[in-house]
Design an enzyme around this catalytic site. Sequence first.
Site, short mmCIF file in Angstrom:
data_model
loop_
_atom_site.label_atom_id
_atom_site.label_comp_id
_atom_site.label_asym_id
_atom_site.label_seq_id
_atom_site.Cartn_x
_atom_site.Cartn_y
_atom_site.Cartn_z
CG ASP B 512 -58.04 -23.38 -9.13
OD1 ASP B 512 -58.68 -22.98 -9.07
OD2 ASP B 512 -57.59 -24.09 -9.71
CB THR B 514 -60.19 -27.44 -11.26
OG1 THR B 514 -61.27 -27.31 -11.60
CG2 THR B 514 -59.68 -28.87 -12.36
CD GLU B 622 -63.13 -33.89 -26.50
OE1 GLU B 622 -61.96 -33.87 -26.66
OE2 GLU B 622 -64.21 -33.37 -26.89
CE LYS B 686 -67.57 -34.96 -24.36
NZ LYS B 686 -66.45 -34.35 -25.44
NE ARG B 721 -64.70 -32.07 -14.52
CZ ARG B 721 -64.71 -30.51 -14.73
NH1 ARG B 721 -63.95 -30.00 -13.78
NH2 ARG B 721 -63.78 -30.21 -15.61
CG ASP B 803 -65.78 -27.07 -11.01
OD1 ASP B 803 -65.53 -26.99 -12.60
OD2 ASP B 803 -65.46 -27.46 -10.88
CE LYS B 910 -59.98 -18.63 -10.24
NZ LYS B 910 -59.43 -19.79 -10.41
#
Lengths: 354, 1232
Positions: B512, B514, B622, B686, B721, B803, B910
């Site tokens: 994976d 992240t 965030e 945003k 990012r 992603d 996956k």
Amino acid sequence: MNTKGATTSSAGGTDGASDSSSAAKRNSKKPKYSRFTQQELPACKPILTPGWVITTFIFVGVIFIPIGLASLFASERVVEIVYRYDEGCIPTNYSDQKLAYIQNSTTNKTCTRSLIVPKQMKRPVYVYYQLDNFYQNHRRYVKSRSDKQLRSRASESDTSTCDPEGTTPDNSPIVPCGLIAWSLFNDTYGFLVNNKTLKVSKRNIAWKSDQEHKFGSDVYPKNFQSGGLIGGAKLNASIPLSEQADLIVWMRTAAFPTFRKLYGKIEKDLEANENVTVVIQNNYNTYSFGGKKKLVLSTTSWIGGKNDFLGVAYLTVGGLCLFLAISFILVYVVKPRPLGDPSFLSWNRNPSGV
Amino acid sequence: MASKRPLLIPSPRTPNSQDLPSIPLYSDLVNPQSQSANFKSFSPMDSNGNNPIENSPIPPNSTTLYSASQRSISSILSANSGGNSVREVNFSDVGTKPVRYGSRGTESEAFSMSQKEINDEDARLIYINDPGKTNERFEFSGNSIKTAKYSILTFLPRNLFEQFHRVAYIYFLVIAILNQLPQLAVFGRGASILPLAFVLLVTAVKDAYEDFRRHRSDRIENNRLAWVLANDQFQQKKWKDIRVGEILKISANDTLPCDIVLLSTSDPTGVAYVQTINLDGESNLKTRYAKQETLSKLPEKEKITGLIKCEKPNRNIYGFQANMEIDGKRVSLGPSNIILRGCELKNTASAIGVAVYAGRETKAMLNNSGAPSKRSRLETRMNREIIYLSVFLIALCTVVSACAAVWLRRHRDELDYLPYYRKKDFSEGKEDSYNYYGWGMEIFFTFLMSVIVFQIMIPISLYISMELVRVGQAYFMIRDSRLYDEASNSKFQCRALNINEDLGQITYVFSDKTGTLTENKMEFQCASIWGVDYSGRKANLQGEQLGYSVQVDGQVLRPKMKVKVDPELLLLSRSGKDTQEGKHVHDFFLALAACNTIVPLVTDTSDPAVRLVDYQGESPDEQALAYAAAAYGFMLIERTSGHIIIDVQGERTRFNVLGLHEFDSDRKRMSVILGFPDKSVKVFVKGADTSMLSVIDKSLNLNIIRATEAHLQMYSTIGLRTLVIGMRELNSSEFEQWHFSFEAASTSLIGRAALLRKVASNIEKNLSILGASGIEDKLQQGVPEAIESLRMAGMKVWVLTGDKQETAISIGYSSKLLTSKMTQIIINSGSRESCRRSLEDAMVMSKKLMTVSGVTHDTGRSSGGAATLALIIDGTSLVYILDSELEEQLFQLASKCSVVLCCRVAPLQKAGIVALIKNRTDDMTLAIGDGANDVSMIQMADVGIGISGQEGRQAVMASDFAMGQFRFLVPLLLVHGHWNYQRMGYMILYNFYRNAVFVFVLFWYVLFTCFSLTTAITEWSSMLYSIIYTSLPTIVVGILDKDLSRRTLLNYPQLYGSGHRHESYNLKLFWVTMMDTVWQSAVIFFVPLFAYWKSPIDGSSIGDLWTLAVVILVNLHLAMDVMRWTWITHAAIWGSIIATCICVLVIDAIPSLPGYWAIFHIGKTRLFWLCLLGILIAGLIPRFVVKFLNQYYNPRDIHIAREAEKFGNLRELGGAEIEMNPILDPSRETTR
């Protein structure tokens, strides 16, 4: 082999974070460093180098060849007279009915022969009887005994493992019970040299340990060989089992189907070319299964009786080791490979050549 | 092979997309009302949102303006059960002006209502505060938990039952039973049961100990105390006595004893915060709500009665469905109304609830599944050899029985009288047959008896040894300080105990991205504000971590995380909004601080003057932005449903949150509408760059947009990012219009989500760009090096990420997965046809490249890594490819590529990709991941590894091994995996050999005993052989032996190839070992045979010689193969030999055994010792020679590395003159 210490312990993880507070340390689940848990105990890491291997082989060869020679020599010095009498001791008129002869209790079973002593035999001269093709190691046979009964009078009736020679028809126990005791060897030998009787000593032919602990001194033969079928020798009911040396020897069942059992010892030197007259009572029935009976007179050496096998084996192994050592030396000279040479690594070799 | 565990837990990150209609609460916006008043009157508009009553600076005004109709509507539809679905907002200036905003992850009223009623049969009925009635009809399970498997009474039968699930044990049991039959009794009763009993005992003791510990923890757990309502007051009661239907009171920081439905909390709005770290590992606080119908009820004062009808216990911790009848009203309950066992109540003084599920029916217990069970590849292969061994066994038995048949036939006339056989019993008058069952039966019995005698040909001890060795190996893996992660304070965890050795044979690594390759700890790196790039790196590299803090009431507030700041930007942000630049910066950071769903939590520190502000939120991005804003002086201090307080450069400012459009995956942006103190209203947005650039007004500031785009490009190429921030000021008509439609949308009954989205899109337009932020999802430490090592070790690393493609590729570069030398094949297609085409094109291209590189291979590898392929494929293409005929093509292509990157893949995809490889090759697959979305992949792969990181523990729960960092994969595989594989492979072979030698010795002897299966070796020695005489050394070697040091293995990852080539365990080795076995057993048997032929030797003495010879020989054999002698190895090997001697002496000192004193007699003779020496030397020579020749003239990599390690020329390995080829040829040699 040289000992190479373990890798340095500096990487043991104590680096860094050492200034953290003691509270943090207590909460930390970090495994404590020890050489054991990190698998870094000091260790010796032997490697088969040509030097090592060649040295080993030479060493083995050098040790083995003298031992081989020594045992061959010892074996050669043992004087052994083997006389097979099972065929010869049958009177000619019975030669077709050996079984009938041996089973008939009225026939005369005495058989007198004379043997020439080939070389001087130093005392003690051991007298053995040798049986061939007699499976004293047969499972049914080996199991048919009662060690408890042999040891103590109290367990006289403990014959459960002795079938089919456990009890008499009226259910009184046979002592000693079982097939082994029942088939006790009953040929006897007498020796005459120059018409003088040679005394055959039965002292110390049985193991002392057996006499003292395995065969009770208060256990007397009872109901022995009283059944329908007589297997072999009878025992004097007034002598306790611990004194019945022949029985004790017989009860140590042989490992192989061809075996010798100690009959007695002659505590006298026999000179070369001396004429020994043997008086054999040929009672034991090996004729029903084609077994052979032999009388053996033998001296002894430091490796036991006459047996060339061990000497030959040692010489062979020793010789082979020397040969291997020499050939390794040659190969090493002709085609050496540097140890740890990276060019032999699979990823350094040409992949097409793999 | 794959474990079939269900995917227990759906991802918590998948928001419930059904934002369904909610209630129209407010029609009159101008009427001022106060929160406290709302609460006091318990008005229907009081919703489940945060109630900011204590923060409200405005005194309560009138509350009289509610219309009856509203009341009724809301009372019918009740409050919103969902998350933060309804919040109220105060307009500080105008008075309270409640607004609601769209919600996320809610299960709103209409939704529950629209669902089909729970059938009475499927429901459990809970009478609140009436456990007696609740349990009357159907006894629900009590709250005592029992994780222990056994009680004292049931231990023996249950444990035995479980142990006998193993086929091998059944085999040995059958043999032990056979041996009890008098006809077949080869061994004594005691001796024959001993080995099995020993194995069973060891396992039982282990199980008993584990169970004892479970009992103890159960007892502690069951005896904890909780406050339970009884006789109208709360009394302390043990957890185990809590019954379903009872009302419980939980105080702050208490752990929940069972699953409860919230009735009320200390918070006037009925909010309770819970921490679910024990349940799913997520550390952020979650909010739970009490229904307003029950909010005000005080169980001590008035008796609460009601009926909850809820679904049967199930293991879904994110789902709950029920309704509650109370006061004649019927309200529905959802997952946000229930708190589960194991959670902790936080930031809430107390909560009152009714127990609905207790004990083993709680969701936590239902999810408490055991460790996964997989079977190792080596063990599977071993089973094949076990079959060969069974064939040997049957062959030996057949030979014996056939010979016995011939012998009996030939001597059939003599059997009656043979002194050593005696078929007939003459002792009685009549002639009975003695233990003779006829020719046929005798042969049959001989066969069975030989099976009994030769039983250990199938090594019983191997199974228990393997288990012990694995425990030992696991111990060393867990205790390895190099697998310990400081950051998360987590040790390596071995959850599956039976696949240790698989770690040494991995070919495919699926990772994976992240949280696995990256830390999932977002860090604000740079900002582009108004077209100006502020990247900290430009200014100063010292990386000053600024801890911004503010003073409030004499107390210092400080954000929990420090952020690296750009001094220039910091200066600007402090300069205030006087300059144009300063104003933009101000707006930018205000947007960062406000436009999010972060909840600030103020926590105490050890220093009473300092308090930390901890930003809790679901999105790490965030959080990073909020911390960044705080570092630049815009500290979010307080968030309630209606307002936020931001400390702007030391000045507390209160903003009213008028509306919030939450993030959704279609819009890919979120917005917040803020009412400023100066009564202006602004919308801040945003979102992802693509979605934002489409809603930005291009007519304004075009050059700034251009500049920002350029910066965005720059940020994403360095792997950041990016988010774009925009804003717009709303004039009052716009606001009114929005507000109207927003209200309409959020109260609409049908299609609320779509309506809200539309409202959002209407307001999120014509924005002026403020800037962009670059957040770094930092690569974990050592990831590029780790990937490099894995690749050099011959493993293929595939990255499967959610992603987008660009980010994935940039991470690919930064993690050295992709290099500039590689040829990239990108498959990015929208239909099956185009997928087929691009696959075909890619195949052609790869073939072309392969031939080209093939030529370079022939001319020598040193000419360079040639062209390697990297395949980049996205999720939509995979949708068309997986489960279709294109799958095969993809596999062909992928197997040619050294790197595969899959982007935008869904969790199930996956698993599909892992299955693609697993089903088509024999190679081992490993999946590593950290999140819930990796669970399916982890379970599918042969070896699943969970990263215990930020995203909870679900991956860990599903994994076979768990660790803290991706880079630990390298020591785990290259070092521990290699060792484990090599050790286990050797141990299995050795166990086969060891037992076979013994069996052959027995077999040879049988040939000399009339095929009657006599054993010269005493039965006790044969039973102790695999228990005491030879077992310990192999276990010790299996745990401790090391062929190469850790350093060498890490420096030369190519050495891992030995596992790929099956070097430690293969069929050839098995046969070679078996040949060696036959030779050694022959030497052991025949040397004494010839030496003692025609001698007065007795069976017991020669049996002792054989016993000692075989034990010493097999131990020396092991000693010869030991590569690393520590004192433990020495102790085990020499100790075993000594133990054997002692055992033999002891057995021979028992007068009741036939072999009494034999060893003492034979030990006095020189022949005995010469035989022993001869056996040992002659037995080992062939193996020694072959081993030496093999190592010297056909060296394996491991041999060379060992030599180099020993003689110190390690550095030359693959040194300068010989280039190391990092990527192994796929057509490398394999030995199967």
